[in-house]
Design a protein around this motif. Structure first.
Motif, PDB file in Angstrom:
ATOM      1  N   GLU A   1      -0.015   7.697   4.950  1.00 56.52           N
ATOM      2  CA  GLU A   1      -0.150   6.467   5.727  1.00 56.52           C
ATOM      3  C   GLU A   1      -1.224   5.508   5.201  1.00 56.52           C
ATOM      4  OE1 GLU A   1      -0.646   7.626   9.805  1.00 56.52           O
ATOM      5  OE2 GLU A   1       1.432   8.305   9.987  1.00 56.52           O
ATOM      6  N   PRO A   2      -1.112   5.134   3.919  1.00 57.07           N
ATOM      7  CA  PRO A   2      -1.999   4.071   3.433  1.00 57.07           C
ATOM      8  C   PRO A   2      -1.594   2.750   4.074  1.00 57.07           C
ATOM      9  CG  PRO A   2      -0.305   4.516   1.811  1.00 57.07           C
ATOM     10  CD  PRO A   2      -0.132   5.561   2.899  1.00 57.07           C
ATOM     11  N   LYS A   3      -2.462   1.769   3.999  1.00 56.81           N
ATOM     12  CA  LYS A   3      -2.130   0.452   4.542  1.00 56.81           C
ATOM     13  C   LYS A   3      -1.145  -0.282   3.633  1.00 56.81           C
ATOM     14  CE  LYS A   3      -4.532   0.463   8.316  1.00 56.81           C
ATOM     15  NZ  LYS A   3      -3.856   0.413   9.637  1.00 56.81           N
ATOM     16  N   PHE A   4      -1.282  -0.053   2.319  1.00 56.53           N
ATOM     17  CA  PHE A   4      -0.355  -0.664   1.368  1.00 56.53           C
ATOM     18  C   PHE A   4      -0.459   0.067   0.033  1.00 56.53           C
ATOM     19  CE2 PHE A   4      -4.341  -3.082   1.247  1.00 56.53           C
ATOM     20  CZ  PHE A   4      -4.619  -3.175  -0.106  1.00 56.53           C
ATOM     21  N   PHE A   5       0.542  -0.156  -0.816  1.00 57.82           N
ATOM     22  CA  PHE A   5       0.547   0.371  -2.181  1.00 57.82           C
ATOM     23  C   PHE A   5       0.252  -0.760  -3.166  1.00 57.82           C
ATOM     24  CE2 PHE A   5       3.332   3.822  -0.505  1.00 57.82           C
ATOM     25  CZ  PHE A   5       2.698   4.919  -1.073  1.00 57.82           C
ATOM     26  N   VAL A   6      -0.383  -0.390  -4.271  1.00 55.66           N
ATOM     27  CA  VAL A   6      -0.596  -1.305  -5.387  1.00 55.66           C
ATOM     28  C   VAL A   6       0.044  -0.687  -6.620  1.00 55.66           C
ATOM     29  CG1 VAL A   6      -2.312  -2.323  -6.909  1.00 55.66           C
ATOM     30  CG2 VAL A   6      -2.733  -2.259  -4.460  1.00 55.66           C
ATOM     31  N   LEU A   7       0.862  -1.455  -7.325  1.00 56.01           N
ATOM     32  CA  LEU A   7       1.568  -0.978  -8.513  1.00 56.01           C
ATOM     33  C   LEU A   7       0.982  -1.673  -9.728  1.00 56.01           C
ATOM     34  CD1 LEU A   7       4.008   0.718  -9.540  1.00 56.01           C
ATOM     35  CD2 LEU A   7       5.443  -1.295  -9.106  1.00 56.01           C
ATOM     36  N   THR A   8       0.151  -0.945 -10.485  1.00 55.53           N
ATOM     37  CA  THR A   8      -0.591  -1.569 -11.588  1.00 55.53           C
ATOM     38  C   THR A   8       0.156  -1.468 -12.916  1.00 55.53           C
ATOM     39  OG1 THR A   8      -1.849   0.465 -11.968  1.00 55.53           O
ATOM     40  CG2 THR A   8      -2.819  -1.159 -10.476  1.00 55.53           C
TER      41      THR A   8
ATOM     42  N   GLU B   1      10.395  -0.697  -2.720  1.00 55.57           N
ATOM     43  CA  GLU B   1      10.118  -1.343  -1.437  1.00 55.57           C
ATOM     44  C   GLU B   1      10.982  -0.758  -0.327  1.00 55.57           C
ATOM     45  OE1 GLU B   1       9.156  -5.857  -0.158  1.00 55.57           O
ATOM     46  OE2 GLU B   1      11.156  -5.547  -1.037  1.00 55.57           O
ATOM     47  N   LYS B   2      12.249  -0.507  -0.639  1.00 57.11           N
ATOM     48  CA  LYS B   2      13.158   0.075   0.355  1.00 57.11           C
ATOM     49  C   LYS B   2      12.719   1.482   0.766  1.00 57.11           C
ATOM     50  CE  LYS B   2      17.255  -2.456  -1.220  1.00 57.11           C
ATOM     51  NZ  LYS B   2      18.561  -2.332  -1.923  1.00 57.11           N
ATOM     52  N   ALA B   3      12.117   2.217  -0.173  1.00 55.71           N
ATOM     53  CA  ALA B   3      11.725   3.603   0.092  1.00 55.71           C
ATOM     54  C   ALA B   3      10.346   3.717   0.721  1.00 55.71           C
ATOM     55  CB  ALA B   3      11.756   4.400  -1.218  1.00 55.71           C
ATOM     56  N   SER B   4       9.575   2.633   0.678  1.00 52.21           N
ATOM     57  CA  SER B   4       8.176   2.712   1.116  1.00 52.21           C
ATOM     58  C   SER B   4       8.020   2.427   2.607  1.00 52.21           C
ATOM     59  CB  SER B   4       7.323   1.718   0.334  1.00 52.21           C
ATOM     60  OG  SER B   4       5.983   1.754   0.784  1.00 52.21           O
ATOM     61  N   PRO B   5       7.225   3.246   3.300  1.00 52.10           N
ATOM     62  CA  PRO B   5       6.959   2.995   4.716  1.00 52.10           C
ATOM     63  C   PRO B   5       5.913   1.901   4.942  1.00 52.10           C
ATOM     64  CG  PRO B   5       5.773   4.944   4.001  1.00 52.10           C
ATOM     65  CD  PRO B   5       6.595   4.488   2.817  1.00 52.10           C
ATOM     66  N   VAL B   6       5.264   1.452   3.868  1.00 52.41           N
ATOM     67  CA  VAL B   6       4.223   0.422   3.967  1.00 52.41           C
ATOM     68  C   VAL B   6       4.477  -0.637   2.886  1.00 52.41           C
ATOM     69  CG1 VAL B   6       2.530   2.058   4.886  1.00 52.41           C
ATOM     70  CG2 VAL B   6       2.655   1.650   2.411  1.00 52.41           C
ATOM     71  N   PRO B   7       3.856  -1.810   3.005  1.00 51.71           N
ATOM     72  CA  PRO B   7       4.064  -2.866   1.995  1.00 51.71           C
ATOM     73  C   PRO B   7       3.584  -2.452   0.605  1.00 51.71           C
ATOM     74  CG  PRO B   7       3.062  -3.757   3.995  1.00 51.71           C
ATOM     75  CD  PRO B   7       3.006  -2.263   4.129  1.00 51.71           C
ATOM     76  N   ILE B   8       4.212  -3.039  -0.398  1.00 49.03           N
ATOM     77  CA  ILE B   8       3.791  -2.884  -1.794  1.00 49.03           C
ATOM     78  C   ILE B   8       3.464  -4.275  -2.320  1.00 49.03           C
ATOM     79  CG2 ILE B   8       4.374  -2.018  -4.091  1.00 49.03           C
ATOM     80  CD1 ILE B   8       6.612  -0.364  -2.807  1.00 49.03           C
ATOM     81  N   LEU B   9       2.274  -4.462  -2.839  1.00 48.17           N
ATOM     82  CA  LEU B   9       1.911  -5.761  -3.394  1.00 48.17           C
ATOM     83  C   LEU B   9       2.716  -6.026  -4.666  1.00 48.17           C
ATOM     84  CD1 LEU B   9      -1.957  -5.961  -2.911  1.00 48.17           C
ATOM     85  CD2 LEU B   9      -0.106  -6.452  -1.300  1.00 48.17           C
ATOM     86  N   HIS B  10       3.193  -7.235  -4.809  1.00 53.52           N
ATOM     87  CA  HIS B  10       4.038  -7.607  -5.951  1.00 53.52           C
ATOM     88  C   HIS B  10       3.219  -8.432  -6.938  1.00 53.52           C
ATOM     89  CE1 HIS B  10       7.386  -9.062  -8.309  1.00 53.52           C
ATOM     90  NE2 HIS B  10       8.258  -8.402  -7.567  1.00 53.52           N
ATOM     91  N   MET B  11       2.771  -7.787  -7.995  1.00 53.48           N
ATOM     92  CA  MET B  11       1.858  -8.425  -8.945  1.00 53.48           C
ATOM     93  C   MET B  11       2.438  -9.685  -9.602  1.00 53.48           C
ATOM     94  SD  MET B  11      -0.526  -6.707 -11.889  1.00 53.48           S
ATOM     95  CE  MET B  11       0.717  -5.538 -12.426  1.00 53.48           C
ATOM     96  N   PRO B  12       3.668  -9.672 -10.130  1.00 46.40           N
ATOM     97  CA  PRO B  12       4.195 -10.902 -10.736  1.00 46.40           C
ATOM     98  C   PRO B  12       4.286 -12.064  -9.747  1.00 46.40           C
ATOM     99  CG  PRO B  12       5.444  -9.017 -11.497  1.00 46.40           C
ATOM    100  CD  PRO B  12       4.549  -8.522 -10.399  1.00 46.40           C
ATOM    101  N   ARG B  13       4.742 -11.786  -8.528  1.00 47.19           N
ATOM    102  CA  ARG B  13       4.837 -12.852  -7.523  1.00 47.19           C
ATOM    103  C   ARG B  13       3.458 -13.437  -7.209  1.00 47.19           C
ATOM    104  NH1 ARG B  13       7.102 -10.196  -3.409  1.00 47.19           N
ATOM    105  NH2 ARG B  13       9.237 -10.773  -3.959  1.00 47.19           N
ATOM    106  N   LEU B  14       2.475 -12.564  -7.066  1.00 48.44           N
ATOM    107  CA  LEU B  14       1.116 -13.023  -6.766  1.00 48.44           C
ATOM    108  C   LEU B  14       0.547 -13.862  -7.911  1.00 48.44           C
ATOM    109  CD1 LEU B  14      -0.355  -9.764  -5.188  1.00 48.44           C
ATOM    110  CD2 LEU B  14       0.149 -11.903  -3.985  1.00 48.44           C
TER     111      LEU B  14
END
Length: 238
Positions: free
Chosen positions: A77-84, A96-109
């Motif tokens: 139960e992290p608050k979010f995932f970061v994919l480096t 994203e579909k498999a994750s129970p929490v948000p994943i930050l999207h590096m290219p979009r950011l």
């Protein structure tokens, strides 16, 4: 541990180490307790993302490995995932579909950051692994922002691949001369007004240069900024 986030790293490990340095430097601190709470998964044995995308018949698919991380660490139960890893964002929708929490999207950011600094119509170049470039991981975001998208030439791409794989990944060599030659070709030969570094190994090069080129956007640095912002927000809501 409450109010923590999970970093999916190890792609590659030295670039992930830079991300950790970035978030630590960006966190306002006066003592040990002020630093952020996070869990680092340095999954260095995950198959190479670009190699798979360039030859899916011959190379192992990284997606099952990434999904396993989401399953295992999502249960904490992290608050979010970061994919480096930029190239790993090829699999973002499935993750994203498999994750129970948000994943930050590096290219979009990264592209969102570019819109804060540059007007529509700006010539935006993207450099990264061949997998990232040919699979257009950044293209949609750049075009949707109203920018003019500039891909590297074959010559520049070969130089970038040499820097990423032969120099940095294989030998841990930060070749500043080669990096500056690549940027010079993007700016001078292709007339780019800004260049986005679509690979976290390239982030290492920009960190080495102390971020002195104001017309280069480092997505990992942007990701670190957003990570700190979100983590501090969750801490205040505690």
């Amino acid at each position: 541990m409450d109010n923590f986030f999970t970093i999916i790293g190890g792609m590659g490990t030295i670039a992930t180490e830079l991300y950790i340095k970035q978030i630590n430097q960006k966190t306002p601190t006066k003592n040990d307790q002020d630093y952020l709470d996070y869990c680092l998964v340095n999954y260095s044995t995950i198959p190479d993302r670009s190699s798979y995308l360039m030859n899916k018949e011959e190379n192992e698919n990284p997606l099952p490995y990434l999904l396993k991380i989401i399953e295992s660490y999502g249960a904490l139960e992290p608050k979010f995932f970061v994919l480096t890893c930029n190239t790993a964002h090829y699999f973002f929708n499935e993750l994203e579909k498999a994750s129970p929490v948000p994943i930050l999207h590096m290219p979009r950011l990264a592209v969102e950051e570019a819109t804060k600094q540059y007007e529509k119509g700006t010539r935006v170049g993207i450099i990264g692994t061949e997998g990232t470039i040919k699979n257009k991981i950044y293209d949609g975001f750049i075009l949707e922002a109203g920018f003019e998208l500039i891909h590297p030439t074959l010559e520049i791409q070969q130089m970038v691949s040499t820097l990423i794989f032969n120099k940095i990944k294989q030998n841990n060599e930060l070749d500043e001369v080669l990096y500056n030659q690549i940027l010079a070709k993007m700016f001078e030969e292709l007339n780019c007004e800004v260049v986005i570094l679509g690979c976290t190994e390239l982030s290492l090069m920009e960190d080495l240069a102390n971020y002195q080129n104001e017309h280069v956007i480092d997505p990992q640095n942007v990701l670190a900024e957003k990570s700190v912002e979100l983590a501090l927000r969750y801490r205040q809501e505690k």
